[in-house]
Design a protein around this motif. Structure first.
Motif, PDB file in Angstrom:
ATOM      1  N   ASP A  16      -1.674   9.942   0.138  1.00  0.00           N
ATOM      2  CA  ASP A  16      -2.327  10.501   1.311  1.00  0.00           C
ATOM      3  C   ASP A  16      -1.440  11.547   1.976  1.00  0.00           C
ATOM      4  O   ASP A  16      -1.920  12.608   2.411  1.00  0.00           O
ATOM      5  CB  ASP A  16      -2.642   9.372   2.294  1.00  0.00           C
ATOM      6  CG  ASP A  16      -3.718   9.748   3.297  1.00  0.00           C
ATOM      7  OD1 ASP A  16      -4.306  10.835   3.174  1.00  0.00           O
ATOM      8  OD2 ASP A  16      -3.970   8.955   4.217  1.00  0.00           O
ATOM      9  N   ALA A  17      -0.143  11.276   2.049  1.00  0.00           N
ATOM     10  CA  ALA A  17       0.778  12.218   2.685  1.00  0.00           C
ATOM     11  C   ALA A  17       0.825  13.543   1.939  1.00  0.00           C
ATOM     12  O   ALA A  17       0.811  14.623   2.551  1.00  0.00           O
ATOM     13  CB  ALA A  17       2.175  11.602   2.763  1.00  0.00           C
ATOM     14  N   GLU A  18       0.839  13.495   0.610  1.00  0.00           N
ATOM     15  CA  GLU A  18       0.877  14.731  -0.165  1.00  0.00           C
ATOM     16  C   GLU A  18      -0.428  15.495  -0.035  1.00  0.00           C
ATOM     17  O   GLU A  18      -0.447  16.722   0.115  1.00  0.00           O
ATOM     18  CB  GLU A  18       1.185  14.436  -1.629  1.00  0.00           C
ATOM     19  CG  GLU A  18       1.397  15.686  -2.453  1.00  0.00           C
ATOM     20  CD  GLU A  18       1.987  15.411  -3.827  1.00  0.00           C
ATOM     21  OE1 GLU A  18       1.737  16.209  -4.751  1.00  0.00           O
ATOM     22  OE2 GLU A  18       2.688  14.391  -3.982  1.00  0.00           O
ATOM     23  N   PRO A  56       0.803  -1.234   0.000  1.00  0.00           N
ATOM     24  CA  PRO A  56       0.000   0.000   0.000  1.00  0.00           C
ATOM     25  C   PRO A  56       0.832   1.277   0.000  1.00  0.00           C
ATOM     26  O   PRO A  56       0.269   2.368   0.062  1.00  0.00           O
ATOM     27  CB  PRO A  56      -0.798  -0.103   1.310  1.00  0.00           C
ATOM     28  CG  PRO A  56      -0.514  -1.433   1.890  1.00  0.00           C
ATOM     29  CD  PRO A  56       0.772  -1.904   1.300  1.00  0.00           C
ATOM     30  N   ARG A  57       2.140   1.168  -0.081  1.00  0.00           N
ATOM     31  CA  ARG A  57       2.980   2.358   0.049  1.00  0.00           C
ATOM     32  C   ARG A  57       2.623   3.465  -0.955  1.00  0.00           C
ATOM     33  O   ARG A  57       2.659   4.655  -0.602  1.00  0.00           O
ATOM     34  CB  ARG A  57       4.458   1.991  -0.077  1.00  0.00           C
ATOM     35  CG  ARG A  57       5.392   3.090   0.406  1.00  0.00           C
ATOM     36  CD  ARG A  57       6.844   2.641   0.334  1.00  0.00           C
ATOM     37  NE  ARG A  57       7.098   1.571   1.267  1.00  0.00           N
ATOM     38  CZ  ARG A  57       7.479   1.756   2.529  1.00  0.00           C
ATOM     39  NH1 ARG A  57       7.647   2.989   2.987  1.00  0.00           N
ATOM     40  NH2 ARG A  57       7.702   0.731   3.314  1.00  0.00           N
ATOM     41  N   ASP A 100       4.692  11.175   7.705  1.00  0.00           N
ATOM     42  CA  ASP A 100       5.992  10.672   7.294  1.00  0.00           C
ATOM     43  C   ASP A 100       6.339   9.334   7.927  1.00  0.00           C
ATOM     44  O   ASP A 100       7.467   8.860   7.810  1.00  0.00           O
ATOM     45  CB  ASP A 100       7.083  11.696   7.621  1.00  0.00           C
ATOM     46  CG  ASP A 100       7.087  12.093   9.094  1.00  0.00           C
ATOM     47  OD1 ASP A 100       6.299  11.508   9.876  1.00  0.00           O
ATOM     48  OD2 ASP A 100       7.870  12.982   9.466  1.00  0.00           O
ATOM     49  N   ASP A 101       5.362   8.731   8.594  1.00  0.00           N
ATOM     50  CA  ASP A 101       5.580   7.454   9.265  1.00  0.00           C
ATOM     51  C   ASP A 101       4.689   6.396   8.616  1.00  0.00           C
ATOM     52  O   ASP A 101       3.493   6.320   8.885  1.00  0.00           O
ATOM     53  CB  ASP A 101       5.263   7.594  10.755  1.00  0.00           C
ATOM     54  CG  ASP A 101       5.633   6.353  11.559  1.00  0.00           C
ATOM     55  OD1 ASP A 101       5.645   5.241  10.989  1.00  0.00           O
ATOM     56  OD2 ASP A 101       5.896   6.503  12.770  1.00  0.00           O
ATOM     57  N   LEU A 132      -0.043   2.672   8.219  1.00  0.00           N
ATOM     58  CA  LEU A 132      -0.605   1.326   8.074  1.00  0.00           C
ATOM     59  C   LEU A 132      -1.525   0.992   9.247  1.00  0.00           C
ATOM     60  O   LEU A 132      -2.609   0.425   9.062  1.00  0.00           O
ATOM     61  CB  LEU A 132       0.516   0.283   8.006  1.00  0.00           C
ATOM     62  CG  LEU A 132       1.280   0.152   6.695  1.00  0.00           C
ATOM     63  CD1 LEU A 132       2.412  -0.870   6.862  1.00  0.00           C
ATOM     64  CD2 LEU A 132       0.359  -0.271   5.547  1.00  0.00           C
ATOM     65  N   ALA A 133      -1.101   1.362  10.448  1.00  0.00           N
ATOM     66  CA  ALA A 133      -1.862   1.008  11.643  1.00  0.00           C
ATOM     67  C   ALA A 133      -3.132   1.826  11.792  1.00  0.00           C
ATOM     68  O   ALA A 133      -4.144   1.309  12.308  1.00  0.00           O
ATOM     69  CB  ALA A 133      -0.985   1.178  12.885  1.00  0.00           C
ATOM     70  N   HIS A 134      -3.111   3.084  11.316  1.00  0.00           N
ATOM     71  CA  HIS A 134      -4.234   3.970  11.634  1.00  0.00           C
ATOM     72  C   HIS A 134      -5.058   4.434  10.432  1.00  0.00           C
ATOM     73  O   HIS A 134      -6.113   5.041  10.620  1.00  0.00           O
ATOM     74  CB  HIS A 134      -3.725   5.179  12.421  1.00  0.00           C
ATOM     75  CG  HIS A 134      -3.099   4.797  13.711  1.00  0.00           C
ATOM     76  ND1 HIS A 134      -1.739   4.775  13.904  1.00  0.00           N
ATOM     77  CD2 HIS A 134      -3.650   4.371  14.875  1.00  0.00           C
ATOM     78  CE1 HIS A 134      -1.472   4.364  15.125  1.00  0.00           C
ATOM     79  NE2 HIS A 134      -2.618   4.117  15.737  1.00  0.00           N
ATOM     80  N   THR A 135      -4.598   4.157   9.234  1.00  0.00           N
ATOM     81  CA  THR A 135      -5.393   4.457   8.036  1.00  0.00           C
ATOM     82  C   THR A 135      -5.731   3.168   7.299  1.00  0.00           C
ATOM     83  O   THR A 135      -6.899   2.849   7.083  1.00  0.00           O
ATOM     84  CB  THR A 135      -4.639   5.427   7.099  1.00  0.00           C
ATOM     85  OG1 THR A 135      -4.429   6.662   7.785  1.00  0.00           O
ATOM     86  CG2 THR A 135      -5.452   5.697   5.836  1.00  0.00           C
TER      87      THR A 135
END
Length: 309
Positions: A180-182, A173-174, A196-197, A202-205
């Protein structure tokens, strides 16, 4: 009337059902389930110092909920959040005061300097916030779309553009994390966010209990993910757009609308009857897209801030 404020017990069905009922009554566009509350309590990042508070009356009925903690993804330390909702049948009785007081006391004890809160629009709630020392800022709108009605037609993807569900990225899923980060970096916000983590994402989205990988749509340009529309569902009839974003290099090409149209179309075909979303009042591009789809106002909130120093 006396109210008792305490932490939610994630192993108590009565607590989970009670808080779910409060949130559904106070802010109907919000997607909430007991399973989500249990997960929020267990999966909150340690750096967030998160607490889920509830208020119960003398008969043990849950009449309010508070969510508070540090804005751990902000590059500026000392920022926090404090969001309180009271069941409409119990407003004006001191429930909100009890929850906000407990939350502010807790935030001060962990070093928070400034807290932000979303307050439901309306004189009762805004007046309460004003008297409690909270200053208003920008607003946001919850919108609703009737999925039993046909969606407006949209042309198929142009050459070089392909639509895929997020489930197609299950092995890696990277690329969605980078999207999502952008997008998060460009979202209107008082506190800002730095996604940035990857492991935290992965754990929260990706592992969010309402995240629907089959109904989330990703638009690829020449095989590279360029836009997506993230879907949350309650597993029954309600759908919520968690995020719609396009990389900066591909904006202005209608990819966000294309991804969202595909996601909504498949949600409609799957039997979902209501779609919700929320937008900052200043997010004109997304508001225009949602107006084109036929979304109508469902609720509004005003962002407030308070110095805790």
């Amino acid at each position: 009337m006396t109210f008792h404020v305490r932490d939610l017990d994630p192993d108590s069905p009565a607590d989970l059902d009670g808080v779910t009922a409060v949130l559904r009554a106070a802010i109907p566009p919000m997607l909430v389930t007991p399973e989500l509350l249990r997960w929020q309590s267990a999966a909150a990042p340690a750096a967030q110092r998160h607490r889920l508070l509830l208020a119960e009356d003398e008969e043990g009925r849950v009449v309010g909920r508070g969510s508070t903690g540090l804005a751990h993804q902000s590059p500026e330390p000392g920022l926090a959040f404090c969001n309180v909702y009271v069941h409409p049948e119990h407003e004006g009785r001191g429930v909100g005061t009890a929850l906000v007081t407990a939350a502010e006391r807790y935030l001060t004890s962990i070093g928070a300097r400034t807290a932000f809160s979303w307050v439901l629009d309306g004189e009762r709630n805004l007046g309460f916030a004003r008297r409690a020392g909270w200053a208003p800022a920008r607003s946001a709108r919850f919108l609703r779309l009737d999925l039993t009605a046909p969606l407006p037609p949209l042309a198929p993807p142009p050459p070089g553009v392909e639509l895929r569900p997020a489930a197609a990225f299950a092995d890696d899923p990277r690329p969605l994390f980078r999207l999502d980060a952008e997008g998060a970096g460009d979202e209107p916000s008082d506190v800002g966010a730095e996604l940035d983590d990857y492991e935290d994402w992965l754990a929260h989205t990706w592992a969010h209990p309402l995240f629907d990988r089959d109904l989330t749509t990703v638009a690829l340009v020449d095989g590279v993910p360029a836009a997506f529309s993230l879907a949350h569902t309650d597993g029954a009839s309600r759908y919520f757009t968690g995020m719609t974003a396009t990389t900066r290099a591909h904006r202005g090409r209608g990819l966000a609308k294309l991804a969202k149209h595909d996601s909504l179309s498949r949600a409609r075909a799957a039997g979902f009857t209501e779609a919700f979303t929320n937008n900052d009042a200043g997010n004109e591009p997304m508001l225009a897209i949602n107006k084109w789809f036929g979304y109508v106002p469902a609720a509004a909130e005003v962002r407030h801030a308070k110095s805790l120093g």
